[in-house]
Design an enzyme around this catalytic site. Sequence first.
Site, mmCIF file in Angstrom:
data_model
loop_
_atom_site.group_PDB
_atom_site.id
_atom_site.type_symbol
_atom_site.label_atom_id
_atom_site.label_comp_id
_atom_site.label_asym_id
_atom_site.label_seq_id
_atom_site.Cartn_x
_atom_site.Cartn_y
_atom_site.Cartn_z
ATOM 1 N N ASP A 237 0.828 -1.212 0.000
ATOM 2 C CA ASP A 237 0.000 0.000 0.000
ATOM 3 C C ASP A 237 0.863 1.264 0.000
ATOM 4 O O ASP A 237 1.949 1.277 0.578
ATOM 5 C CB ASP A 237 -0.903 -0.031 1.243
ATOM 6 C CG ASP A 237 -2.064 0.948 1.128
ATOM 7 O OD1 ASP A 237 -2.281 1.505 0.036
ATOM 8 O OD2 ASP A 237 -2.748 1.153 2.141
ATOM 9 N N GLY B 248 0.146 5.547 -4.382
ATOM 10 C CA GLY B 248 -0.467 6.827 -4.744
ATOM 11 C C GLY B 248 0.062 7.967 -3.881
ATOM 12 O O GLY B 248 0.434 9.029 -4.386
ATOM 13 N N ASN C 55 -10.573 -2.976 -6.419
ATOM 14 C CA ASN C 55 -9.799 -1.990 -7.216
ATOM 15 C C ASN C 55 -10.411 -1.714 -8.592
ATOM 16 O O ASN C 55 -10.098 -0.705 -9.224
ATOM 17 C CB ASN C 55 -8.331 -2.425 -7.393
ATOM 18 C CG ASN C 55 -7.486 -2.246 -6.157
ATOM 19 O OD1 ASN C 55 -6.508 -2.962 -5.960
ATOM 20 N ND2 ASN C 55 -7.828 -1.292 -5.306
ATOM 21 N N SER D 190 -8.232 -5.501 4.529
ATOM 22 C CA SER D 190 -8.793 -5.225 3.199
ATOM 23 C C SER D 190 -9.121 -6.479 2.378
ATOM 24 O O SER D 190 -8.764 -6.559 1.198
ATOM 25 C CB SER D 190 -7.851 -4.316 2.398
ATOM 26 O OG SER D 190 -7.646 -3.111 3.079
HETATM 27 C C1 FPP Z 1 -1.783 0.323 -3.416
HETATM 28 O O1 FPP Z 1 -1.360 1.651 -3.502
HETATM 29 C C2 FPP Z 1 -1.273 -0.431 -4.538
HETATM 30 C C3 FPP Z 1 -2.023 -0.948 -5.554
HETATM 31 C C4 FPP Z 1 -3.481 -0.820 -5.667
HETATM 32 C C5 FPP Z 1 -1.379 -1.682 -6.621
HETATM 33 C C6 FPP Z 1 -0.164 -2.440 -6.193
HETATM 34 C C7 FPP Z 1 0.541 -2.791 -7.397
HETATM 35 C C8 FPP Z 1 1.890 -2.810 -7.539
HETATM 36 C C9 FPP Z 1 2.875 -2.597 -6.479
HETATM 37 C C10 FPP Z 1 2.435 -3.072 -8.849
HETATM 38 C C11 FPP Z 1 2.408 -4.517 -9.216
HETATM 39 C C12 FPP Z 1 1.104 -4.869 -9.735
HETATM 40 C C13 FPP Z 1 0.627 -4.635 -10.954
HETATM 41 C C14 FPP Z 1 -0.849 -4.798 -11.187
HETATM 42 C C15 FPP Z 1 1.485 -4.237 -12.085
HETATM 43 P P1 FPP Z 1 -2.458 2.769 -3.615
HETATM 44 O O2 FPP Z 1 -2.551 3.169 -5.033
HETATM 45 O O3 FPP Z 1 -3.723 2.314 -2.977
HETATM 46 O O4 FPP Z 1 -1.781 3.897 -2.759
HETATM 47 P P2 FPP Z 1 -2.510 5.029 -1.916
HETATM 48 O O5 FPP Z 1 -3.271 4.331 -0.832
HETATM 49 O O6 FPP Z 1 -1.355 5.834 -1.396
HETATM 50 O O7 FPP Z 1 -3.372 5.791 -2.887
#
Ligand code: FPP
Length: 247
Positions: free
Chosen positions: A21, A24, A69, A197
């Site tokens: 996690d 973003g 997602n 989650s």
């Molecule tokens: C959570 O961060 C991460 C994800 C939803 C995707 C995780 C995927 C990878 C590490 C890449 C490998 C996988 C693929 C499909 C190529 P977030 O976006 O929820 O972060 P945030 O909570 O800070 O917004």
Amino acid sequence: MSVKDRLDIKQLPEHMAIIMDGNGRWAKGKGFLRAIGHENGVSALRKTATECASIGIPYLTVYAFSSENWNRPKKEVDTLMTLLVSSLKKELKTLAKNNIRLSAIGNLQALPKKCLKELTEVMEQTKHHDRMTLTLALSYGSQDEIITATKAIAQQVADGKLAVNQIDQNIFSNNLFTAGMPAVDLLIRTSGEYRISNFLLWQIAYAELVFCPVLWPEFNENELHKVLLEFQQRERRFGKTSEQINS
Ligand code: FPP
């Protein structure tokens, strides 16, 4: 003495799982697009998987894309799916060099055709690797998995192949996507969030949970060693008393 040197190589988890996690937030903090966060997330996964294989963890399962997602903005879903295809193509070398078998769990039929094709090819090409199994949870939701297993078991009962009183933990485990894998010993979630989650709810029954504050793109070998050291300092009692464990 480095953190790695303090690890007891005989006390590593057999099955480690990660909720990756914070991609973003990492990108936002640096003024980048979220896509750059996910790209850097792939690099963090490469480093982590390579180190796990190198030190001798046999199973690593990562939450790459949850069934929830799909509700993200279409542009981000498309970016993640494109990244999945390009990463699979690019990382085949890394998997081969490190003798890692790629596997996947989840509602894989929901993936775009191109993703499923690439995934199936890489799984086929790595199926003889036996140092570590890296499982990508894709379009994965644990409650869905449990319902799917329940339906499969109910069908076996309806068909007269299984008696109701034969249903036990073993039968249930063998009907999950993770059939044949050991239970999860250690679950890590990065980014300072304290949630599961809908990830591997059955499989983490006795797992040690480690929540670490770093955002996933910043996770690396050293962070992994720190988490493993914490894992090794926990007393795993499996419902017994401390005295029973230590006698
Ligand atoms: C959570 O961060 C991460 C994800 C939803 C995707 C995780 C995927 C990878 C590490 C890449 C490998 C996988 C693929 C499909 C190529 P977030 O976006 O929820 O972060 P945030 O909570 O800070 O917004």
